[in-house]
Every structure is written in C-alpha cells, then in structure tokens.
Design a protein around this motif. Structure first.
Motif: not given
Length: 400
Positions: A1-6, A82-90, A92-93, A100-102
């Motif tokens: 799972m991807a992580t986000i930092n500010v 990120i949650m949506s991408l994780d649910l796809r199981i496929m 992702y980078a 998606n954010f853009a």
C-alpha cells in the motif's frame, strides 16, 4: 500500500518561506506532487506534519485555517485514491496515484470548495456571512439533487438551469439574485486561486435588485396591533411586544434588539451600534419602551428576554427566537386581516413610512423601502442631530 507524507520546500533565496508538497511512496518508488500552498517555515511542524497556528494573528490564522482544510481535503482524496487502487488488486505504480490526483484537481469539487469558504468565514468570525453562504450552498445542492459538481463544469447553461429551478420553486427574484451573487463570488475566488478558468457562467442570470411590495403598515394598523387584547395568548402577546419595541426604537433590527445590553441604557438614552453597519445610534428612552422591559424583567445582561448566556449558543438562540416570533406575528397578522405577512421587518419599514406620512422631513428619516442600499440610509442618518430624530420619534409615539 502506498503512503503519503506532507513536506515543505524552502523557497530560495528567501529561506523563511516554503511551499508544501505531497510525497507518494510505493514499492520503493517515490513521486512528488507539488502544490502552491505557501507558508512560513515556522508555521509547519515537520514531525507531526501539521500547521502551527498558535502564534498567528487573526488574519493569518484565517489563512492558515483555510490552508489546513485544503491540505486535509487533499489528503483525504489521496488516501481515497490509494484505497481504490488497492481494492483493484492489480499492481499499480506511484504514477497512477499522481495521475488520478491530477485528474481530481482538474475537476475540483464545488461542494468542497464552498465548504472551505464557509469555514474560512467562520474562522474570521463573520458568522452572518457564513450563514448566507450556507443557505446558498444548500439551495444549489437541492437543485443538484445533492450531487456534487466540479467547478470546471460551471457554465451559462448550468447557471441558467439553476435560475429556472429557483423561479419554478417560487423563489423571489431578489432571493434568486442573492444566491447567484454568492455563487459568483465563490466561483471568482476559485478563478483567483487558479482552480478554474474564467468562463463568466453568471453573465446571463439575474443578479440585480428588484423592487418589492411595500411592507409598511399604516399608522392605524400599528395602533390596532398595540391595542389588541392578547391576554389569553401569551405567545402572541410577546411577539406583539417585540414588534412594538422595534417600532418604538425607530425600527431597530431584531438582531440589535436581541443583544441590547443593560449597560446600553444610561441617563435616559439607549445607545448601541448596529451589528450590520457598526453605526452608533442614540435613542431617547420613552415610557412605552420601559413598559415592555418591565413586563418581562429579563435576567442576565440583556434588556430583552431573547437570548441568555446560560443557554448555550447565543446566535442560535437569537435565530430560533426570531423564527418563533415571526411565526406568531404572521398568525397575528392573519387574525387582524392584514393582506401581507406581518414580521419583525415590517416594524422597521413602518416607522419610516409613518414618519413620512406625518410630514417628518426626509432629512431626518430614511424611508427603508425607498432606498436602494444601507449606505443611503447611513448617509441620511449620519448627518442628523440626535435631538431632532428623538423629537420625530416622540411625536409618533405620543400619537399612539
């Protein structure tokens, strides 16, 4: 799972200012999402990834509060992506998160942006303005059937459909204009912040001020309201007394009545500043005013029993009481055979109308429905000696 930092980039050569950015990390790959959110370095806590607002003055606090909500909104969206991408199981980078954010930023939610503006106004203690923005937002969302829309989708067609919706649901022309002007202000702010391009979607909708039906009562009607026997209707009696107090005090607005402090009355003069304009007014204290005050003998710091510091949110109390009183006044108006609804606002218009009908010079009064703005009223009243206004008021009250 991807992580986000500010994190924050110092702006060179000025090392005291920086811009925030989001760092996306996934499977050993890092990508950066830049923002235009600028702040001083000491206003950012790199350990907690939170804003420091403790030492900020009121103006800076409002800016940082609005910025903080923007960051929270972005972070919620990034986590959702990120949650949506994780649910796809496929697989992702990090690029998928950035793209998606853009796309989200390019079609930014009107609802979220409107709520940010409302929050900004609340943080600046501009409560009345925040309430009007909330009313406009709720109206638009009713039109949209509670479905959000991207600001980029605002165009002449959408605003024309919204205007037609308002008219078809019985909304008055001035209320249509009121909502449209608020929506336009929010849209223009989004343009100023670079969120969307200026497409002038409000060019063909109504944003003017229409003349309305005169709300003032005749002098005989005011006397009837004063003298009607309501001994068996305490709620109607209280509403009538508040109406008459407004009339006695030259059409004082209900919000100013609600927060009249006992300290405002001294030496036979009631002195207060209008909440709407900040203008100071001095009114000679008359026997009829005192009779109403003594009838209710309000506890606490206020002259009238409308709000109480012991009962929670005072502004909420004022608004709820205003609704109740207007409901009772409308009932009273129907009982007395008035053609138009009787409300607290009618008292303000009626004083000006009665004063004019009794040949009080226009240089002393401001006929509420004859002026296009409060600025005109302020200009008229600001140049009048208080004694001459008091003489005019006394002549009206003595005739009742």
């Amino acid at each position: 799972m991807a992580t986000i930092n500010v994190k924050i980039h110092p702006i060179i050569p000025d090392g005291n200012v920086g811009t925030l950015f989001y760092q996306v990390v996934h499977e050993g790959t890092t990508k950066v999402i830049e923002t235009d959110y600028k702040l001083y370095l000491h206003e950012w806590n790199s350990e907690t990834e939170k804003l420091n607002v403790h030492d900020a003055d009121a103006e800076r606090f409002a800016y940082l509060a609005a910025l903080g909500k923007r960051v929270e909104c972005d972070m919620r969206r990034l986590r959702g992506i990120i949650m949506s991408l994780d649910l796809r199981i496929m697989p992702y980078a990090t690029d998928d998160v950035v793209v998606n954010f853009a796309d989200y930023c390019s079609r930014r939610s009107f609802g979220l942006f409107m709520k940010e503006q409302i929050g900004r106004l609340e943080s600046m203690k501009r409560m009345r303005t925040s309430e009007t923005y909330t009313a406009a937002y709720r109206s638009f969302m009713r039109f949209m059937d509670n479905k959000d829309v991207a600001i980029d989708e605002f165009d002449e067609k959408l605003m024309g459909e919204y205007e037609n919706f308002l008219k078809m649901t019985g909304t008055g022309l001035n209320t249509v204009s009121f909502y449209m002007r608020i929506m336009r202000a929010v849209y223009n702010r989004a343009v100023d912040e670079g969120i969307t391009d200026q497409r002038y979607p409000f060019k063909k909708v109504y944003t003017g001020i229409a003349r309305t039906v005169k709300r003032a009562l005749r002098f005989d009607d005011i006397r009837r309201i004063k003298n009607v026997d309501l001994s068996n209707e305490p709620n109607l009696a209280f509403a009538r007394d508040m109406f008459m107090f407004s009339f006695y005090t030259r059409g004082m607005s209900f919000v100013d009545m609600s927060f009249l402090s006992k300290s405002n009355l001294s030496g036979g003069v009631l002195s207060y500043c209008r909440r709407k304009t900040g203008q100071r007014l001095d009114i000679k204290w008359e026997k009829c005013m005192q009779e109403i005050v003594e009838r209710y003998d309000a506890c606490g710091p206020y002259i009238l029993p409308i709000v109480s510091p012991d009962k929670g949110d005072e502004r909420l109390q004022y608004r709820q009481c205003q609704c109740r009183i207007n409901a009772y006044l409308k009932r009273l108006g129907r009982m007395m055979g008035f053609l138009h609804p009787l409300t607290m606002y009618v008292a303000r218009h009626s004083w000006a109308s009665v004063a004019k009908s009794r040949n009080v010079p226009l240089s002393i009064i401001s006929e509420g429905m004859g002026h296009d703005s409060d600025a005109t009223t302020r200009i008229y009243l600001a140049s009048i000696e208080a004694s001459r206004i008091d003489e005019a008021n006394s002549s009206i009250l003595n005739a009742l």
